[in-house]
Write a protein that holds these residues in place. Sequence first.
Motif, PDB file in Angstrom:
ATOM      1  N   ARG A 156      32.362  17.012 -42.166  1.00 58.41           N
ATOM      2  CA  ARG A 156      33.461  16.459 -41.382  1.00 58.41           C
ATOM      3  C   ARG A 156      33.173  16.650 -39.899  1.00 58.41           C
ATOM      4  O   ARG A 156      32.399  17.526 -39.525  1.00 58.41           O
ATOM      5  N   LEU A 157      33.813  15.828 -39.084  1.00 64.30           N
ATOM      6  CA  LEU A 157      33.658  15.943 -37.632  1.00 64.30           C
ATOM      7  C   LEU A 157      34.688  16.935 -37.109  1.00 64.30           C
ATOM      8  O   LEU A 157      35.877  16.856 -37.434  1.00 64.30           O
ATOM      9  N   TRP A 158      34.213  17.873 -36.289  1.00 65.46           N
ATOM     10  CA  TRP A 158      35.083  18.856 -35.658  1.00 65.46           C
ATOM     11  C   TRP A 158      34.910  18.747 -34.150  1.00 65.46           C
ATOM     12  O   TRP A 158      33.787  18.653 -33.646  1.00 65.46           O
ATOM     13  N   THR A 159      36.009  18.738 -33.429  1.00 65.71           N
ATOM     14  CA  THR A 159      35.949  18.635 -31.972  1.00 65.71           C
ATOM     15  C   THR A 159      36.725  19.795 -31.354  1.00 65.71           C
ATOM     16  O   THR A 159      37.635  20.362 -31.974  1.00 65.71           O
ATOM     17  N   SER A 160      36.369  20.134 -30.143  1.00 67.41           N
ATOM     18  CA  SER A 160      37.062  21.236 -29.465  1.00 67.41           C
ATOM     19  C   SER A 160      37.090  21.007 -27.968  1.00 67.41           C
ATOM     20  O   SER A 160      36.245  20.293 -27.412  1.00 67.41           O
ATOM     21  N   PHE A 161      38.075  21.620 -27.326  1.00 69.36           N
ATOM     22  CA  PHE A 161      38.197  21.601 -25.878  1.00 69.36           C
ATOM     23  C   PHE A 161      38.244  23.035 -25.380  1.00 69.36           C
ATOM     24  O   PHE A 161      38.812  23.916 -26.028  1.00 69.36           O
ATOM     25  N   LEU A 162      37.639  23.249 -24.243  1.00 69.90           N
ATOM     26  CA  LEU A 162      37.611  24.584 -23.640  1.00 69.90           C
ATOM     27  C   LEU A 162      37.957  24.464 -22.168  1.00 69.90           C
ATOM     28  O   LEU A 162      37.367  23.655 -21.442  1.00 69.90           O
ATOM     29  N   VAL A 163      38.922  25.239 -21.735  1.00 73.77           N
ATOM     30  CA  VAL A 163      39.254  25.367 -20.310  1.00 73.77           C
ATOM     31  C   VAL A 163      39.163  26.846 -19.996  1.00 73.77           C
ATOM     32  O   VAL A 163      39.897  27.660 -20.565  1.00 73.77           O
ATOM     33  N   ASP A 164      38.246  27.212 -19.092  1.00 70.88           N
ATOM     34  CA  ASP A 164      37.998  28.625 -18.838  1.00 70.88           C
ATOM     35  C   ASP A 164      37.718  28.854 -17.362  1.00 70.88           C
ATOM     36  O   ASP A 164      37.023  28.055 -16.710  1.00 70.88           O
ATOM     37  N   GLN A 165      38.270  29.924 -16.832  1.00 79.72           N
ATOM     38  CA  GLN A 165      38.037  30.299 -15.444  1.00 79.72           C
ATOM     39  C   GLN A 165      36.903  31.318 -15.400  1.00 79.72           C
ATOM     40  O   GLN A 165      36.999  32.384 -16.021  1.00 79.72           O
ATOM     41  N   ARG A 166      35.835  30.982 -14.695  1.00 84.08           N
ATOM     42  CA  ARG A 166      34.692  31.867 -14.602  1.00 84.08           C
ATOM     43  C   ARG A 166      34.445  32.248 -13.146  1.00 84.08           C
ATOM     44  O   ARG A 166      35.138  31.778 -12.246  1.00 84.08           O
ATOM     45  N   ALA A 167      33.419  33.061 -12.952  1.00 79.95           N
ATOM     46  CA  ALA A 167      33.136  33.557 -11.603  1.00 79.95           C
ATOM     47  C   ALA A 167      32.882  32.418 -10.625  1.00 79.95           C
ATOM     48  O   ALA A 167      33.312  32.460  -9.476  1.00 79.95           O
ATOM     49  N   GLY A 168      32.176  31.389 -11.071  1.00 81.40           N
ATOM     50  CA  GLY A 168      31.847  30.296 -10.165  1.00 81.40           C
ATOM     51  C   GLY A 168      32.934  29.260 -10.032  1.00 81.40           C
ATOM     52  O   GLY A 168      32.811  28.324  -9.250  1.00 81.40           O
ATOM     53  N   GLY A 169      33.994  29.372 -10.828  1.00 82.72           N
ATOM     54  CA  GLY A 169      35.065  28.396 -10.788  1.00 82.72           C
ATOM     55  C   GLY A 169      35.553  28.050 -12.180  1.00 82.72           C
ATOM     56  O   GLY A 169      35.304  28.775 -13.154  1.00 82.72           O
ATOM     57  N   MET A 170      36.219  26.915 -12.308  1.00 74.63           N
ATOM     58  CA  MET A 170      36.777  26.501 -13.596  1.00 74.63           C
ATOM     59  C   MET A 170      35.795  25.603 -14.328  1.00 74.63           C
ATOM     60  O   MET A 170      35.098  24.784 -13.727  1.00 74.63           O
ATOM     61  N   ALA A 227      34.629   8.081 -32.929  1.00 72.50           N
ATOM     62  CA  ALA A 227      35.621   7.519 -33.845  1.00 72.50           C
ATOM     63  C   ALA A 227      34.949   7.032 -35.122  1.00 72.50           C
ATOM     64  O   ALA A 227      35.478   7.205 -36.224  1.00 72.50           O
ATOM     65  N   GLN A 228      33.764   6.425 -34.970  1.00 71.69           N
ATOM     66  CA  GLN A 228      33.011   5.985 -36.144  1.00 71.69           C
ATOM     67  C   GLN A 228      32.560   7.175 -36.988  1.00 71.69           C
ATOM     68  O   GLN A 228      32.616   7.137 -38.216  1.00 71.69           O
ATOM     69  N   VAL A 229      32.111   8.232 -36.324  1.00 70.86           N
ATOM     70  CA  VAL A 229      31.666   9.424 -37.052  1.00 70.86           C
ATOM     71  C   VAL A 229      32.838  10.085 -37.766  1.00 70.86           C
ATOM     72  O   VAL A 229      32.717  10.529 -38.909  1.00 70.86           O
ATOM     73  N   ALA A 230      33.997  10.140 -37.111  1.00 63.36           N
ATOM     74  CA  ALA A 230      35.175  10.735 -37.739  1.00 63.36           C
ATOM     75  C   ALA A 230      35.588   9.956 -38.977  1.00 63.36           C
ATOM     76  O   ALA A 230      36.021  10.538 -39.974  1.00 63.36           O
ATOM     77  N   ALA A 231      35.446   8.628 -38.917  1.00 60.34           N
ATOM     78  CA  ALA A 231      35.806   7.792 -40.061  1.00 60.34           C
ATOM     79  C   ALA A 231      34.822   7.936 -41.211  1.00 60.34           C
ATOM     80  O   ALA A 231      35.199   7.817 -42.380  1.00 60.34           O
ATOM     81  N   PRO A 236      24.538   7.939 -41.380  1.00 65.03           N
ATOM     82  CA  PRO A 236      23.348   8.297 -40.594  1.00 65.03           C
ATOM     83  C   PRO A 236      23.668   8.549 -39.127  1.00 65.03           C
ATOM     84  O   PRO A 236      23.008   9.357 -38.480  1.00 65.03           O
ATOM     85  N   LEU A 237      24.679   7.879 -38.586  1.00 67.37           N
ATOM     86  CA  LEU A 237      25.056   8.091 -37.188  1.00 67.37           C
ATOM     87  C   LEU A 237      25.524   9.517 -36.950  1.00 67.37           C
ATOM     88  O   LEU A 237      25.349  10.085 -35.873  1.00 67.37           O
ATOM     89  N   ALA A 238      26.100  10.139 -38.002  1.00 66.83           N
ATOM     90  CA  ALA A 238      26.642  11.489 -37.867  1.00 66.83           C
ATOM     91  C   ALA A 238      25.620  12.582 -38.148  1.00 66.83           C
ATOM     92  O   ALA A 238      25.868  13.747 -37.832  1.00 66.83           O
ATOM     93  N   ALA A 239      24.485  12.217 -38.718  1.00 67.99           N
ATOM     94  CA  ALA A 239      23.504  13.223 -39.132  1.00 67.99           C
ATOM     95  C   ALA A 239      23.040  14.060 -37.938  1.00 67.99           C
ATOM     96  O   ALA A 239      22.484  13.539 -36.978  1.00 67.99           O
ATOM     97  N   GLY A 240      23.290  15.360 -38.003  1.00 72.11           N
ATOM     98  CA  GLY A 240      22.853  16.270 -36.950  1.00 72.11           C
ATOM     99  C   GLY A 240      23.598  16.125 -35.643  1.00 72.11           C
ATOM    100  O   GLY A 240      23.147  16.634 -34.611  1.00 72.11           O
ATOM    101  N   LEU A 241      24.753  15.447 -35.652  1.00 70.95           N
ATOM    102  CA  LEU A 241      25.479  15.195 -34.407  1.00 70.95           C
ATOM    103  C   LEU A 241      25.933  16.498 -33.745  1.00 70.95           C
ATOM    104  O   LEU A 241      26.498  17.378 -34.387  1.00 70.95           O
ATOM    105  N   SER A 242      25.672  16.608 -32.457  1.00 70.48           N
ATOM    106  CA  SER A 242      26.140  17.741 -31.664  1.00 70.48           C
ATOM    107  C   SER A 242      26.295  17.258 -30.226  1.00 70.48           C
ATOM    108  O   SER A 242      25.311  16.969 -29.549  1.00 70.48           O
ATOM    109  N   VAL A 243      27.527  17.144 -29.777  1.00 63.90           N
ATOM    110  CA  VAL A 243      27.823  16.624 -28.446  1.00 63.90           C
ATOM    111  C   VAL A 243      28.422  17.739 -27.596  1.00 63.90           C
ATOM    112  O   VAL A 243      29.290  18.489 -28.060  1.00 63.90           O
TER     113      VAL A 243
END
Length: 251
Positions: A156-170, A227-231, A236-243
């Motif tokens: 299955r396709l899993w997505t995530s968002f990250l908002v983090d404050q670090r030393a150099g900025g956001m 969207a195609q990968v989630a469906a 083959p389009l999803a094979a090894g997908l990492s964005v």
Amino acid sequence: MKMQINAISRATATMSKPTLPPFLIDPLDLDEPDDEVVVTTRRGLIRLALVAADTASRFEREAVGHDPVAWMIAPRALFDGRSAIDACLSREECLRAVLLHGLSIGLDADPMTLDALMADDDDADDPVPSGRSAAAYDGDGDDVDRRGRPQGERPRLWTSFLVDQRAGGMIQAFDAVVAADRAEAETRLRARHGSAIADAIEISEGFDPNTPMAEALVSPAVADMLAQVAADPGSPLAAGLSVYIEQRFAS
């Protein structure tokens, strides 16, 4: 002899100068009568604009020390030795370029590799596996998916968002991975970002292009691909997908 000289002079006068390679053409110069004429369609021009925008956006986002225009006019193995401005007027090469930048696969790539990722997995044309009913193959059965695999093994396709404050900025980041379950997706994302900020990562199954963060970070072309990968995460389009897409704001 005089007639021969005149004939040679006339022939020379009608010859145009050789076509200049793109890197020798100054776009800010005035047009010249003997500039090469390129015939295309409005759709072709929009494809070219899309690739140029994606190239510049990626180089800025990833702080690539390369001029986007130089990338557009240099020969690329990705386009069988042609430049993007010549190749990306056509749909196939435009898709290659969008995928290259969307997945951050270097500055050039083997076209066959990207073509394999773009291969159209048309399920309507897939034959029904021997020994299985059409109902089970179409996903109506409870025990197998449409490729005859046990449902529990379907990625299955899993997505995530990250908002983090670090030393150099956001930092704002978007990730998309294809994994068997949430635990595997979390493991891969922690390995990418570090366990120290694991609690700041919001992971969800599938992809929603309408969230504010998705609209801010994900280009329309990559959003369409996701969207195609989630469906169909087994395609083959999803094979090894990492964005991974990142945006930084200096403090």
